[in-house]
Design an enzyme around this catalytic site. Structure first.
Site, mmCIF file in Angstrom:
data_model
loop_
_atom_site.group_PDB
_atom_site.id
_atom_site.type_symbol
_atom_site.label_atom_id
_atom_site.label_comp_id
_atom_site.label_asym_id
_atom_site.label_seq_id
_atom_site.Cartn_x
_atom_site.Cartn_y
_atom_site.Cartn_z
ATOM 1 N N ASP A 81 -5.802 2.437 -0.439
ATOM 2 C CA ASP A 81 -5.784 1.569 0.735
ATOM 3 C C ASP A 81 -4.553 0.671 0.642
ATOM 4 O O ASP A 81 -3.875 0.611 -0.396
ATOM 5 C CB ASP A 81 -7.083 0.749 0.733
ATOM 6 C CG ASP A 81 -7.337 0.040 2.048
ATOM 7 O OD1 ASP A 81 -6.621 0.293 3.029
ATOM 8 O OD2 ASP A 81 -8.277 -0.786 2.095
ATOM 9 N N GLU B 58 0.825 0.713 3.009
ATOM 10 C CA GLU B 58 1.901 0.828 3.999
ATOM 11 C C GLU B 58 3.289 0.423 3.460
ATOM 12 O O GLU B 58 4.269 0.914 4.052
ATOM 13 C CB GLU B 58 1.555 -0.005 5.236
ATOM 14 C CG GLU B 58 0.373 0.526 6.034
ATOM 15 C CD GLU B 58 -0.978 0.328 5.335
ATOM 16 O OE1 GLU B 58 -1.835 1.211 5.470
ATOM 17 O OE2 GLU B 58 -1.144 -0.692 4.649
#
Length: 763
Positions: free
Chosen positions: A344, A347
């Site tokens: 997770d 990005e």
């Protein structure tokens, strides 16, 4: 298109090498013009535009590159990652779609977690001819759809690198594209079971209580997740010694019950734990694995994410970082025997802009042109400085590849921790080709009726992007859910390929046992349908691995000449044969869905639905989800159980759905469901089934794995007349029945091995 005088960044993706030879008998013409510069690709047979830059607008500057192409039609699909409101693009009024990885909850127009600059076009109304275009670039970019119709790609770096894929159907184009970027992995069989997660169980006792309640309702389930609240101070590779004391022993108990456990790992590593107490940071510093600050090139850039203190960010493009990450995961597995990993915040997310010290004022952080549709005032908003130093290049070039690089390192590591096992990784940030290595969920969605619909669109798009192991957080991540919404979401989510109920911190319970007996029983019933169909779903993943075919499939892929299907995004198919039409609105008593032309059968009753090629309206209760089987196909099924470990011990069945000529075909792929590279090594069995108006023949095409159980029954849908006799391999049987009103034949007590050919005849 590149600069021969200056070496520029190019995406380091492993792709098939280009050849110098031309395609034999191509159905396209290519034309280059030097003044004014343009490239044109047109289909020979129809003259349709495939790629045509004669509109102008070509720019090639250091940090501003732009190219436009005419589009053959407005039947345009793809471009991601976004939460699109429709599967087919509808807005061509200079609509901009940003692509730059971002920690951003789904919302209209937002650039989200992954980057997929691929679009698909159906070229005209009257043929299925289609093409797709990949713009291979990882810098901050946007795609603009304009009225011509046309598309313009604007990017802030790299080169202009386009790949064009043609085909006579949209499905053929996507298979071509996916075969090029890398065909998807086959998930472990248990990864196709139902999965349960939430952020904020906050204690092992609470986890155990909920699992006990799930068992009391006998709800099928295969995987339990651990979110960051199981960690000590949210530090990777740690376990809270108080609230989660006994977690390793509990995971072992889950394994004994036929269940599996997935642990979360975020990339951010805390930088200010006591020296010698946190090997993840100490060893990372010793090996130089972190992304460095351009102001202090030998020291890590410092940001802020979930772990206590501040955070550093691994550079997974650095080979030393891959070994460091691998060693940490293998060592942690010695403590907590997880079966796969959930990554997770990759990005990468950052809770401060750029770093705790901000970012230098230079051309990378304050770019001459920031694509206007990208959220945030600067490119480093919610992430790290663009001029941060990585092993391959500046973060400016590699930002949207961070998740990709972490995925590659993580799938290698989890397989090292589980030797010989397939394992799997689910990742938030993705890039073309990532379907080879893992799956994706659609991020931190909201609990509401519109996101229920949008999740179908996102799932279909990721199948086009080559990541068929996909789904949304069932019932929504943000906000308290509602009974009916969550129930309808459980019904839809039972047919995501990645079927996980996940919930955000402090919101009300939304697991299947979290409401009342009615909710639990309806959830159980729809999950039992999923588990019964898992042999068919598993076979679809085999086909995806073999050919690049989609698994969750838009109707237009099977019915490209049906113009109604070109805009349908509230229904979807599993493969070619199983249609899901979930209820997506509140408090409805009737639900309308579309059945394309052909024979279709109600899954629940086996009755044929007529006529087709039209909208069908049917009454629905909370218990109902419309499901249909397409004539001409044979679906392998298996008696369900409450985990796949036990369902795999049960006998098989076949559902034979006859078409208008009373024929049907299907196949079954089967292996041990857990070992690595079974398909590549030939350690599997592949059976083919062919039905006519009077028989069914099973043929073994590959016999590399011994099936655990035999075929017990066959159900034939759409048979014209009641048979008077049935034989199996020439031996008569009386174990059959025929329903004359439904036209359904049931043959039981077959007891035939699927490792051997057999024939069933009726007359």
């Amino acid at each position: 298109i590149y600069d021969p005088a200056v070496k520029r960044f190019e995406v380091p993706l492993k792709l098939p090498p280009a050849t110098s030879s031309s395609a034999s008998n191509p159905d396209f013409n290519i034309q280059f013009l030097s003044t004014p510069f343009s490239i044109s690709v047109k289909r020979k047979s129809t003259g349709a535009t495939i790629f045509d830059t004669s509109l102008g607008g070509f720019v090639f500057e250091d940090q501003f590159l732009q190219l436009s192409s005419k589009l053959a039609s407005r039947y345009v699909y793809g471009l991601g990652e976004h939460e699109h409101r429709s599967f087919k693009h509808e807005n061509f009024n200079w609509k901009k779609w940003p692509m730059f990885s971002r920690d951003q909850p789904p919302g209209e127009d937002h650039n989200l977690y992954g980057v997929h600059p691929f679009y698909l076009v159906m070229e005209d109304e009257n043929t299925a001819n289609s093409h797709g275009v990949l713009f291979l670039n990882s810098n901050a970019m946007e795609a603009t759809l304009s009225p011509n119709p046309a598309i313009t790609f604007t990017t802030t770096g790299g080169i202009l690198d386009f790949y064009i894929f043609t085909g006579n159907t949209p499905a053929a184009v996507v298979e071509n594209y996916i075969s090029f970027i890398g065909k998807p992995f086959i998930p472990p069989y248990w990864a196709l079971g139902f999965q349960l997660s939430r952020y904020g169980y906050n204690s092992l006792a609470r986890v155990q209580q909920i699992m006990t309640e799930m068992k009391s309702y006998d709800i099928p389930m295969d995987i339990l997740y651990g979110d960051i609240d199981y960690m000590r101070h949210r530090l990777d590779f740690t376990i809270d010694p108080i609230n989660y004391k006994g977690l390793p022993e509990y995971v072992n108990e889950l394994h004994d019950q036929g269940l599996h456990y997935i642990t979360i790992l975020d990339p951010a590593i805390s930088d200010n734990q006591t020296r010698g107490t946190y090997p993840a940071y100490d060893d990372g510093i010793a090996n130089g694995v972190f992304i460095n600050d351009s102001r202090t090139p030998q020291s890590p850039l410092i940001g802020k994410v979930w772990p206590r203190g501040n955070a550093t960010f691994p550079d997974y493009f650095n080979p030393r970082a891959n070994k460091w990450w691998n060693d940490l995961i293998v060592d942690f597995h010695n403590t907590l025997s997880f079966d796969g990993i959930w990554i997770d915040m990759n990005e990468p997310a950052n809770f401060v802009p750029g770093s705790v010290l901000g970012c230098p004022n230079n051309t990378w952080n304050q770019v001459p042109y920031k694509p206007v549709s990208i959220r945030g005032n600067v490119l480093y908003d919610k992430t790290i400085c663009m001029d941060a130093l990585q092993y391959v290049s500046k973060h400016y070039d590699l930002h949207s590849l961070f998740g990709h690089s972490q995925l590659l390192a993580t799938i290698t590591a989890t397989r090292a921790a589980n030797p010989g096992k397939r394992s799997f990784v689910i990742t938030r940030s993705t890039y073309p080709g990532d379907g080879q290595y893992g799956g994706h969920w659609l991020g931190d969605n909201y609990s509401g009726w519109p996101p229920l619909h949008f999740s179908i669109i996102g799932s279909l798009e990721f199948n086009i992007f080559g990541i068929p192991y996909i789904g949304a957080d069932i019932c929504g991540y943000f906000d308290d859910t509602q009974f009916e919404l969550c129930l309808r979401w459980m019904q839809l989510g039972a047919f995501y390929t990645f079927s996980r109920n996940h919930n955000g911190y402090a919101y009300i319970r939304q697991d299947p046992a979290g409401f009342d007996m009615t909710f639990a029983l309806i959830s159980r019933e729809v999950l039992l349908i999923r588990y019964r169909l898992l042999p068919y779903l598993y076979t679809l993943f085999y086909e995806s691995r073999r050919t690049g075919a989609t698994v969750m499939r838009p109707l237009m892929f099977e019915f490209p000449l049906d113009k109604t299907c070109r805009t349908i995004d509230r229904q979807f198919l599993w493969g070619a044969a199983f249609l899901i039409s979930p209820v997506l609105h509140q408090s409805v008593v009737d639900w309308t869905y579309y059945l394309p032309a052909g024979r279709w059968y109600d899954y629940h009753t086996g009755a044929e639905v007529t006529p087709t090629g039209r909208n069908i309206t049917t009454s629905v209760t909370l218990f109902d989800i419309p499901l249909h089987i397409r004539g001409g196909y044979i679906l392998p099924v298996q008696q369900p159980a409450n985990t796949t470990v036990y369902s795999r011990m049960n006998p098989f069945g076949l559902i034979v759905a006859l078409n208008s000529t009373y024929q049907a075909k299907g196949n079954l792929y089967w292996d041990d469901g857990d070992s690595l590279d079974t398909y590549e090594n030939g350690d599997y069995t592949l059976a083919e089934f062919v039905a006519t108006s009077t028989s069914l023949q099973s043929t073994v095409l590959k016999n590399g794995y011994t099936m655990e159980n035999n075929l017990d029954y066959i159900t034939v849908l759409g048979l014209a007349n009641a048979p008077s006799s049935i034989s199996v391999d020439g031996v008569s049987t009386s174990s059959f029945s025929f329903n004359p009103s439904l036209k359904v034949l049931n043959v039981t007590k077959i007891d035939k091995s699927l490792n051997k050919a057999f024939r069933l005849n009726w007359a």
